[in-house]
Design an enzyme around this catalytic site. Structure first.
Site, PDB file in Angstrom:
ATOM      1  N   ASP A 546      -1.073 -26.837  -9.506  1.00  0.00           N
ATOM      2  CA  ASP A 546       0.115 -25.912 -10.115  1.00  0.00           C
ATOM      3  C   ASP A 546       1.181 -25.543  -9.089  1.00  0.00           C
ATOM      4  O   ASP A 546       2.367 -26.026  -9.240  1.00  0.00           O
ATOM      5  CB  ASP A 546      -0.729 -24.694 -10.755  1.00  0.00           C
ATOM      6  CG  ASP A 546      -1.655 -25.090 -11.814  1.00  0.00           C
ATOM      7  OD1 ASP A 546      -1.843 -26.408 -11.875  1.00  0.00           O
ATOM      8  OD2 ASP A 546      -1.768 -24.214 -12.740  1.00  0.00           O
ATOM      9  N   GLU A 745     -13.546 -18.871 -10.254  1.00  0.00           N
ATOM     10  CA  GLU A 745     -12.763 -19.878 -10.121  1.00  0.00           C
ATOM     11  C   GLU A 745     -12.284 -20.530  -8.764  1.00  0.00           C
ATOM     12  O   GLU A 745     -12.096 -21.734  -8.414  1.00  0.00           O
ATOM     13  CB  GLU A 745     -11.341 -19.637 -11.038  1.00  0.00           C
ATOM     14  CG  GLU A 745     -10.412 -20.818 -11.291  1.00  0.00           C
ATOM     15  CD  GLU A 745      -9.329 -20.165 -11.814  1.00  0.00           C
ATOM     16  OE1 GLU A 745      -9.036 -19.078 -12.277  1.00  0.00           O
ATOM     17  OE2 GLU A 745      -8.362 -21.202 -12.422  1.00  0.00           O
TER      18      GLU A 745
END
Ligand SMILES: *[C@@H]1O[C@H](CO)[C@@H](O)[C@H](O)[C@H]1NC(C)=O
Ligand SMILES: *[C@@H]1O[C@H](CO)[C@@H](O)[C@H](O)[C@H]1NC(C)=O
Ligand SMILES: *[C@@H]1O[C@H](CO)[C@@H](O)[C@H](O)[C@H]1NC(C)=O
Length: 852
Positions: A546, A745
């Site tokens: 990302d 995460e």
């Protein structure tokens, strides 16, 4: 191993079934006697039924499309208002749970999930069990009020829906309220759906239950698009019943949705059971016995497949290890539905102009979006509350542990993903199939683009499967039809080879670097260089990394290091499949691709002045490296494209072990602490520790450390790093789980705390692969060492049949620790609220605002 498991569980079960006549079997045996339309035995397997709706706290469906959906909801039973405001259905980040998840769960048999609902003062267990033939299943719901709150009132709603009932008149499901029957059966439904055959559902009470409100059965027919929205439909039904009632109307019969509601005070037990004709009911006793038996056999089996070597041999890690694997497996979902794709293939999508991203965005805003025909996917999911759907980038990492535990399950998932591929070779990177999945994604992120790629992580798993099939790496998981039958193995490889090849060709064709219009280093091989499409100044979402810093502004002449490395990993996987199939010509072609990739990693991406691997762009007409230290330069190593002799390896080892750069007390930082972008902006892949790539790093370093050639200093350092990183990483994930009850995460490189999405037992679960690794004496591991230099010679791992098959090293170590572990200890968990966050688009937009 599965034999052990089945032997332990099923004799008990079956004995019970036969000795205790199923409660209502006599009543119903006439009405559901064997149907000629029942699926053949071959159509059923241990895989058919499961909690394959991971977006729900508990939801079951078969891997058969357009059939039956089942789910559980619950709420406070105090009064109508409170009931309506506390109704639990889909997994949410912030509904007052202090943790939920599977304590133990095996896809083949079942398991036990515990939900800690602090707000409602209730612990709820969902004990799910399948019959050995896979035809029948049951869930036992056990409600236990929290200490000191014994009079807590709880309403339970079991719901079931028939898909496409309205359009297909031959499907039926008819429910009945049986509350006055003396058999303990509270409600019964008889169903007939061609793809399943005839079946019976029962809700079984328990005489010790303190019933506040007798069973109510509500059967309705709602539009097809509502049948997955149990909470909304139920709420409407309660409202339409009027008054101050807390329940739906007692109006049972036929319909495409059925609700069975009961309200209890204090503890309660309820069983929901599914059976086909002429088979015994899995009743309360059968489930209790089966679950008890599985509870002990599961831990034994787990310690065989994923042994824990020091320091993780301690009992406190047993529950951790169980929870990791169980929640990864419990995140398996079966999805079916249409999706949104932009097939316009606008010329702007070639991304050749200097301001290509603004032109592409503009073209996208005008593009016609196609709703595809329905597709089906069996996939693990990154996180049940946040990402309850398939992601290509994650799936290869999910399969790394799964393939050790249950190779055939991993193969089913791999094939399911490959079957999504279109004729061109494209697989959408995020699979948002059907309206239920779409309801969790903001509209602007629903569309998939056939010119966008994603890291082809499935190529990570293919070499490992081959190594298991050939016996090059041991396998101690569930019995595998592919391992036991060379014919099946060969059929499998023949089936996946053309698909893998097609996807590979597509990647090369659609993500090429431009070798005609821009200058390239003279020593590079033209054509072997790649560029992720879909860049913007701040993001390269398609790369999976990302916000990792890249060239800014983006340029159509860029070449991306990781894209090239992924091509190398894929070519290497294909080379092995071709070799195994005896296709020497293809094997040779792919081998030459691997060779070219390795050459160009150095020719295009190595910067001898900065001593690191870099992306490249064009600046002032010149070929220019963009060097940002972090995970990116590690890709040639992480994807198995460097061996111990590689001259650039020492620089990567220095980068990894430098505390001012990647080395942190908790694992490798995604971006160097010394990079100007460290911790800045969205701070997603800009410093935080990600488990998936850290696990790859440990495994590859260990392979380097144990290789037979290469400088001794390099091998020693690699071993030392692997040993130390292993310990830090496992400790980080463990400590955060111990404190919060969740897997996360990513983890902070400054405090080690879990961040962003919680209940992220997707690729974070890959950490289980490290627990069994062993290193030679003298390895100083863990956080007490401030850096990672120093000398340790690693002992094990001589025979690596496939240089890039890293996970193969693990089973070799198992025997050492077998038997060292016994018994089960369930860690007492302490829970605390934690932050929430997101991934990818949640950075830009708070997803909660979009949730219904
Ligand atoms: C369920 O059916 C029984 C009759 O069999 C009825 O007495 C009872 O009231 C029904 N339950 C409710 C809550 O209406
Ligand atoms: C998209 O357009 C390009 C350029 O016109 C063409 O080469 C390519 O084949 C097209 N792709 C598809 C899938 O139609
Ligand atoms: C390379 O760039 C030139 C100039 O922009 C363009 O015409 C050509 O289509 C590009 N080739 C590829 C493979 O992108």
């Amino acid at each position: 191993m599965a034999a052990m498991l089945i032997c332990l569980v099923l004799p008990v079960l079956c004995a019970l079934c036969f000795s205790t006549p199923a409660i209502a079997a006599s009543q119903l045996s006439n009405s559901i006697s064997n149907s000629p339309r029942s699926p053949s035995a071959a159509g059923w397997s241990w895989q058919t039924w499961g909690p394959y709706r991971p977006n729900l706290y508990f939801g079951v469906r078969p891997q058969v499309t357009d059939t039956l959906l089942m789910g559980l909801m619950w709420a406070s039973g105090e009064n109508r208002q409170r009931m309506l405001t506390t109704l639990r259905d889909t997994c949410e980040q912030d509904d007052g749970m202090q943790g939920y998840g599977w304590e133990f769960y095996d896809t083949r048999t079942g398991g036990s999930q515990v939900i800690h609902d602090t707000q409602l003062h209730l612990d709820l267990a969902t004990n799910f069990l399948k019959s050995k033939d896979g035809k029948n299943w049951a869930v036992r719901i056990v409600g236990t009020p929290k200490k000191g709150t014994t009079d807590v009132k709880t309403t339970i709603i079991l719901h079931t829906a028939v898909e496409k009932e309205i359009s297909d008149g031959s499907k039926s499901l008819v429910c009945e309220n049986k509350s006055k029957s003396k058999t303990g059966v509270e409600a019964t439904c008889l169903g007939d759906i061609a793809a399943l055959g005839k079946f019976e559902l029962q809700v079984l009470g328990d005489e010790r239950n303190n019933i506040l409100q007798d069973v109510v059965v509500n059967s309705v027919r709602v539009p097809e698009e509502e049948i997955w929205q149990a909470k909304a439909v139920f709420t409407d039904q309660v409202k339409s019943a009027g008054g101050d009632q807390m329940t739906v109307k007692d109006a049972s019969g036929d319909g495409n949705m059925h609700f069975v509601q009961m309200t209890f005070q204090g503890p309660f037990k309820l069983t929901f059971t599914y059976r086909v004709p002429d088979t015994p009911t899995l009743d309360a006793n059968a489930v209790d016995k089966g679950i008890d038996s599985l509870r002990s056999s599961f831990s034994t089996t787990l310690d065989t497949v994923f042994p824990r070597a020091p320091p993780f041999h301690l009992e406190k890690y047993a529950g951790f290890s169980q929870a990791i694997l169980s929640n990864l497996l419990g995140g398996l979902g079966f999805f079916h539905g249409d999706s949104k794709v932009d097939y316009s293939n606008a010329s702007e999508y070639q991304e050749t102009d200097l301001d290509f991203w603004t032109k592409a965005a503009s073209a996208m805003s005008h593009a016609q979006i196609t709703t595809t025909s329905p597709q089906t996917l069996l996939s693990f999911t990154p996180s049940r509350p946040f990402f309850p759907r398939g992601f290509l980038w994650d799936e290869g990492f999910h399969l790394l542990p799964v393939v050790e535990w249950d190779l055939d399950l991993a193969v089913s998932v791999l094939q399911s993903w490959l079957n999504l591929m279109d004729d061109d070779g494209w697989i959408g990177r995020e699979q948002i199939l059907g309206p239920e999945a779409r309801s969790r994604v903001p509209p602007q992120f629903q569309t998939q683009y056939p010119h966008y790629a994603n890291p082809p992580t499935l190529s990570l798993i293919v070499p490992i499967i081959i190594s298991k099939l050939t016996g090059a790496s041991p396998y101690t998981g569930h019995p595998s039809v592919y391992i036991s039958s060379p014919d099946q193995a060969s059929i499998l490889l023949k089936a996946i080879f053309p698909l893998l090849a097609r996807h590979y060709d597509w990647f090369r064709r659609t993500q090429p670097g431009n070798f005609t219009a821009y200058p390239r280093p003279p020593s590079s091989i033209a054509g072997t260089g790649f560029r992720w499409r879909g860049r913007t100044p701040e993001h390269t979402l398609t790369s999976g990394l990302d916000d990792y810093p890249r060239a800014n502004p983006p340029h159509p002449g860029e070449l991306h290091l990781d894209a090239l490395a992924w091509v190398g990993a894929s070519a290497s996987a294909l080379q092995q499949v071709a070799h195994h199939l005896g296709d020497a010509a293809s094997a040779q072609t792919y081998a030459s691709h691997v060779k070219n990739v390795k050459h160009n990693l150095d020719a295009l991406h190595w910067d001898p002045n900065r001593n690191t691997y870099c992306d490249s762009t064009i600046q002032e007409g010149k070929y220019t490296h963009i060097c940002r230290e972090g995970y990116l330069p590690l890709f040639p190593l992480l994807l198995g494209l460097m061996d111990a002799e590689h001259p650039n390896l020492p620089a990567l080892l220095d980068l990894m072990s430098n505390p001012d750069k990647l080395w942190s007390p908790y694992g490798l930082r995604s971006l160097s602490k010394s990079d100007e972008g460290y911790g800045r902006g969205e701070n997603y892949w800009r410093g935080a520790i990600w488990v998936n790539l850290n696990v790859l790093a440990v495994l590859r370093l260990k392979v380097i450390g144990s290789s037979q050639s290469g400088p001794q200093a390099v091998r020693t350092k690699a071993s030392k790093l692997a040993a130390d990183l292993r310990k830090r990483l496992v400790e980080t994930v463990y400590e955060s789980w111990e404190q919060t009850g969740f897997f996360w995460e990513q983890y902070s490189d400054t405090t080690g705390e879990g961040r962003r999405s919680r209940a992220f037992t997707g690729w974070t679960a890959a950490v289980i692969l490290l627990m069994g690794l062993q290193f030679g004496d003298g390895a100083k591991e863990g956080r007490e060492t401030s850096d990672a230099s120093g000398g340790v010679m690693m002992s094990l791992v001589g025979a690596l049949a496939f240089p890039i098959v890293v996970v193969a090293v693990i089973p070799a170590l198992r025997k050492k620790v077998l038997g060292a572990v016994a018994g089960v200890v369930y860690s007492v968990l302490t829970w605390s609220r934690a932050r929430r966050g997101g991934r990818g688009y949640e950075e830009v937009i708070d997803l909660d605002e979009y949730e219904p």
